[in-house]
Write a protein that holds these residues in place. Structure first.
Motif: not given
Ligand code: JFZ
Length: 417
Positions: A47-67
């Motif tokens: 996300w935005k060039g940054e690797h977000i650790p953890g399982i792929g389908e959780w990226i929205m929560l892990r990176a707290e991406i606004p809706i």
């Protein structure tokens, strides 16, 4: 050290369901294909060039991406390589007897044409087609059972769903309203518009109350009486128990019907940076291990943003299928075997036949088992020519084979009286 709880009661089997004949096909099936697929396959862990650790389908929560930002993925979702027939044929060639597809994961994006929100594959993407309809038709053509994953508690997109603390204030949320006026109508849709659905795979029960779980169970059974509900419905109301992800219980679980959901690498939803693929041998051994203890193996693929299945997954599934072509008799329709907790091998049973699955072939070629009161034995792998000698020596059953393991993954011997 905390002991792992393999079967938490909230993910457990409803008392009495272990006698239910509705589960018979599932008990015999042993091996299914999980498909985690959604718009999270576009960021694929970055996300935005940054690797977000953890399982792929959780990226929205892990990176707290606004809706408002995460929603921008939908207009980019155009999986032109998606081919339902190819997926179903892959499952079949792998020896998998059922498929479970994510109809709605925690991110709230719906992978089917729903009337309850525009945030779905038909109305919200340039692709514009109902991938679930295609999959349901392909499954019907090929005689594969279709199940649907549905995230009933977590929904990070719905204002009353659980889990999104960065867009919503939890104190102002009405979870029961979300269950009654969103989850139930959607469960009604997926069970009404796609033909027979074999399983509803609910997940992460968390805050769901007993009454809500009970009402969902009744709704599923009212719409499709034969549809099974997995243990993650919550409140110990599932038709069968669900183990922790990738977890195999240490012992035989004779009292319950259970399933281990598992990944081939370390993520469910596609991630570009996850290359930690388990070997074909390891996956076959996991299947045998689970079946020898009475469980089912639900093994995941995560298609990419175009709808292509990662090649390492394809290769491993085909390898498992080739092994199952020769050894399926020792897996499908079996029950746990008489020898449990042994070093280097596992057992299953069907009628009078006992199947010994050898993980660690003895270098001497001499396999010593406890007394089994068996007289004859055969190699299950049709390719093995050498005769098999079975001798009772004192309290032991001794099998004499070649010095090298006859099968590169797991060698199976069938013993009979
Ligand atoms: C859940 C989901 O959150 C995940 O995205 C995936 O769909 C997986 C199959 O299920 O993850 C869980 C649920 C339960 C446990 C671990 C991960 N558990 O009980 O250990």
């Amino acid at each position: 050290m905390t002991e792992i709880e393999y079967f938490k009661p909230e993910r457990g089997q409803r008392p009495g369901a272990n006698q239910d004949p509705r589960l018979d096909w599932w008990r015999a099936a042993k091996f299914g294909m999980f498909i985690h697929w959604g718009v999270y396959a576009i960021p694929a862990g970055v996300w935005k060039g940054e690797h977000i650790p953890g399982i792929g389908e959780w990226i929205m929560l892990r990176a707290e991406i606004p809706i408002a930002e995460y929603e921008q993925l939908a207009p980019q979702f155009n999986p032109v390589k998606y081919d339902a027939d190819e997926i179903v044929k892959l499952a079949k060639s792998a020896g998998q007897k059922y498929i479970v597809l994510t109809s709605k994961h925690h991110d709230g994006f719906c992978m089917y044409g729903t009337k309850e929100t525009d945030y779905n594959i038909v109305d919200g993407t340039p692709y514009g087609q109902d991938i679930l309809k295609d999959l349901a038709e392909a499954c019907a053509r090929e005689g594969i059972k279709l199940g649907l994953y549905y995230s009933q508690t977590q929904d990070w997109h719905h204002p009353n769903g659980f889990g999104n603390t960065w867009d919503f204030n939890e104190d102002e949320q009405d979870f029961v309203d979300y269950i009654d006026n969103y989850v139930k109508p959607q469960v009604r849709e997926i069970l009404s518009n796609y033909g027979p659905i074999a399983i509803i795979w609910f997940d992460t029960p968390k805050i769901i109350g007993r009454q809500q779980s009970q009402e969902l169970l009744e709704l599923v059974h009212e719409l499709q009486p034969d549809c099974l509900v997995c243990g993650r419905l919550g409140n110990q109301l599932g038709d069968y128990a669900t183990a922790q992800d990738n977890a195999i219980p240490p012992d035989l679980q004779a009292e319950i019907d259970w399933e281990t959901p598992a990944t081939i690498n370390d993520t469910w939803g596609f991630k570009t940076q996850d290359h930690n693929w388990k070997s074909t041998t390891r996956l076959i051994q996991n299947l045998v291990e689970i079946v020898s203890k009475g469980g089912n193996y639900l093994l995941n693929i995560g298609p990419d943003a175009e709808g292509a299945i990662p090649q390492p997954s394809v290769e491993r599934l085909q390898g498992m299928g080739a092994w199952l072509d020769a050894h399926g008799e020792s897996i499908y329709g079996t029950v746990p075997g008489p020898l449990q907790g042994q070093e280097g091998y596992r057992t299953t049973r069907k009628g009078d036949a006992i199947y010994v699955h050898i993980f660690d072939w003895p270098p001497s070629g001499r396999l010593v088992l406890p007394e089994l009161e068996v007289k004859s034995g055969t190699w299950l792998d049709a390719g093995v020519e050498s005769p098999l000698a079975v001798n009772c020596v004192g309290d032991s059953t001794v099998i004499l084979g070649p010095a090298a393991a006859p099968n590169e993954h797991v060698t199976v011997i069938k013993l009979t009286k």
